[in-house]
Design an enzyme around this catalytic site. Sequence first.
Site, mmCIF file in Angstrom:
data_model
loop_
_atom_site.group_PDB
_atom_site.id
_atom_site.type_symbol
_atom_site.label_atom_id
_atom_site.label_comp_id
_atom_site.label_asym_id
_atom_site.label_seq_id
_atom_site.Cartn_x
_atom_site.Cartn_y
_atom_site.Cartn_z
ATOM 1 N N ARG A 36 0.832 -1.216 0.000
ATOM 2 C CA ARG A 36 0.000 0.000 0.000
ATOM 3 C C ARG A 36 0.865 1.264 0.000
ATOM 4 N NH1 ARG A 36 -5.100 -1.911 3.703
ATOM 5 N NH2 ARG A 36 -6.286 -2.629 1.899
ATOM 6 N N LYS A 197 -19.822 -14.265 1.647
ATOM 7 C CA LYS A 197 -21.045 -13.522 2.001
ATOM 8 C C LYS A 197 -21.898 -13.210 0.778
ATOM 9 C CE LYS A 197 -18.158 -11.357 5.106
ATOM 10 N NZ LYS A 197 -17.230 -10.568 4.342
ATOM 11 N N GLY A 349 -9.268 -6.520 -1.483
ATOM 12 C CA GLY A 349 -9.474 -7.478 -0.401
ATOM 13 C C GLY A 349 -8.912 -8.846 -0.729
ATOM 14 N N GLY A 372 -14.169 -3.001 -0.065
ATOM 15 C CA GLY A 372 -15.520 -2.453 0.097
ATOM 16 C C GLY A 372 -15.835 -1.410 -0.962
HETATM 17 P P1 AMP Z 1 -16.101 -12.553 1.093
HETATM 18 O O1 AMP Z 1 -15.620 -11.589 2.156
HETATM 19 O O2 AMP Z 1 -17.572 -12.734 1.112
HETATM 20 O O3 AMP Z 1 -15.568 -12.204 -0.289
HETATM 21 O O4 AMP Z 1 -15.493 -13.964 1.475
HETATM 22 C C1 AMP Z 1 -14.133 -14.256 1.415
HETATM 23 C C2 AMP Z 1 -13.872 -15.491 2.216
HETATM 24 O O5 AMP Z 1 -14.684 -16.536 1.714
HETATM 25 C C3 AMP Z 1 -12.455 -15.986 2.161
HETATM 26 O O6 AMP Z 1 -11.892 -15.926 3.451
HETATM 27 C C4 AMP Z 1 -12.601 -17.423 1.693
HETATM 28 O O7 AMP Z 1 -11.773 -18.333 2.370
HETATM 29 C C5 AMP Z 1 -14.034 -17.733 2.030
HETATM 30 N N1 AMP Z 1 -14.556 -18.858 1.254
HETATM 31 C C6 AMP Z 1 -14.534 -18.996 -0.077
HETATM 32 N N2 AMP Z 1 -15.071 -20.186 -0.434
HETATM 33 C C7 AMP Z 1 -15.440 -20.805 0.702
HETATM 34 C C8 AMP Z 1 -16.058 -22.051 0.999
HETATM 35 N N3 AMP Z 1 -16.390 -22.893 0.006
HETATM 36 N N4 AMP Z 1 -16.327 -22.336 2.281
HETATM 37 C C9 AMP Z 1 -15.986 -21.471 3.266
HETATM 38 N N5 AMP Z 1 -15.401 -20.272 3.054
HETATM 39 C C10 AMP Z 1 -15.129 -19.956 1.789
#
Ligand code: AMP
Length: 392
Positions: A36, A197, A349, A372
Amino acid sequence: MKKTLTDIQVKGKRVLMRADFNVPLDGKGKITDDSRIVAALPSIKYILENGGKLILMSHLGRPKGEYNPELSLTPVADRLSVLLKKNVKKMDDCIGEDVEDAVNNMSEGDVILLENLRFHKEEKKNDPEFAKQLASLGEIFVEDAFGTCHRAHASTVGVTEYLPSVAGFLVQKEIEYFEKVTRDPDKPFCLMLGGAKVADKIPVIENMLDKIDFLLIGGAMAYTFLKTRLKGVGDSRVEDDMEDTVNKIFELASANNVSIFLPKDHVVAKEIKANAKRKIVKEHIPDGWIGLDIGPETVKSYEAILKESKTIVWNGPMGLFEMKPFSVGTRELAKFISKLDATTVIGGGDTAAAVNQLKLGNKMSHMSTGGGASLEYLEGKVLPGIAALNDK
Ligand code: AMP
């Protein structure tokens, strides 16, 4: 179009620049990844080489409005001094008499770094008096912290009330790419979403459906979608009460001629552990098993779609990539995308972290520096920190 650094004269001027120095620390005051800081260098060098007096400000971590020595920006000043090969004076606060004195004694080409903005609760509250004090330090404001542009804080929006305000080079590039993909993308356009999420990604899908041609879904969010298609998801992570929302997405997609692709095979494990018993299953995930990555057939079929695309926007890993056995899908697709002759935009992210792990960042058209903020851009929202900058 927003004004940028090249639209203004910085010579002899006090330039107050909001940077994103929210770097990871090892707990002992050592920076574990300086990307960064490195990312802010083009704007910093431009200002210094053109005779500006540069006053840098940033937040670091979540000090909750109180002084916290562990979240001081001193390590950033030290690292920046090395990178710039010149002394970067670190102040003990971001406002007050000492800061004003130091600023008044600056010469052209000098750099000062203010202390962590979030040691003052007024920063996140966008307190007008605090913003005025910050703004009084400069004669021009440069916004170069895309990662906080979706927040109306004193250092992102408040100061723009008092100073001519322009985008730094980092923010300029973010605006260029996100405007291009949200307004005038080269077609076919493939949006690839993953991560955990689902609720975070729904507004993105809703806003992008009339612009894209293909939607590839992976990560844990795929299981919520697969469940509504009556596929077995075993013990995978799913979000409840999403059925109506997901059905609406499928309806909207067909109305907009968008093809949605879901994984057709999965890497599943008995538990969420790197050394857990695992296997590859097709279509249905049996009870007692957790889906943690997309399978090899899915990788192949997603590659075929990506290859056809002229624009690719990717947000969210395809699996639990932090654990090596479940990182293959994310890694394979990152490698594949990096070789394509398409406009490739990687959300900040986790997605950027995964691509950086593979050292493929410089092979993508654009790696966003804001997780974000990039999602909000794709949702079609106006980012307050960008809206507040002067128009050309
Ligand atoms: P997000 O903040 O919604 O983009 O989620 C990112 C996180 O989702 C990362 O830490 C990934 O390890 C997790 N992730 C991705 N695929 C899976 C999965 N199949 N099961 C559990 N966590 C997951």
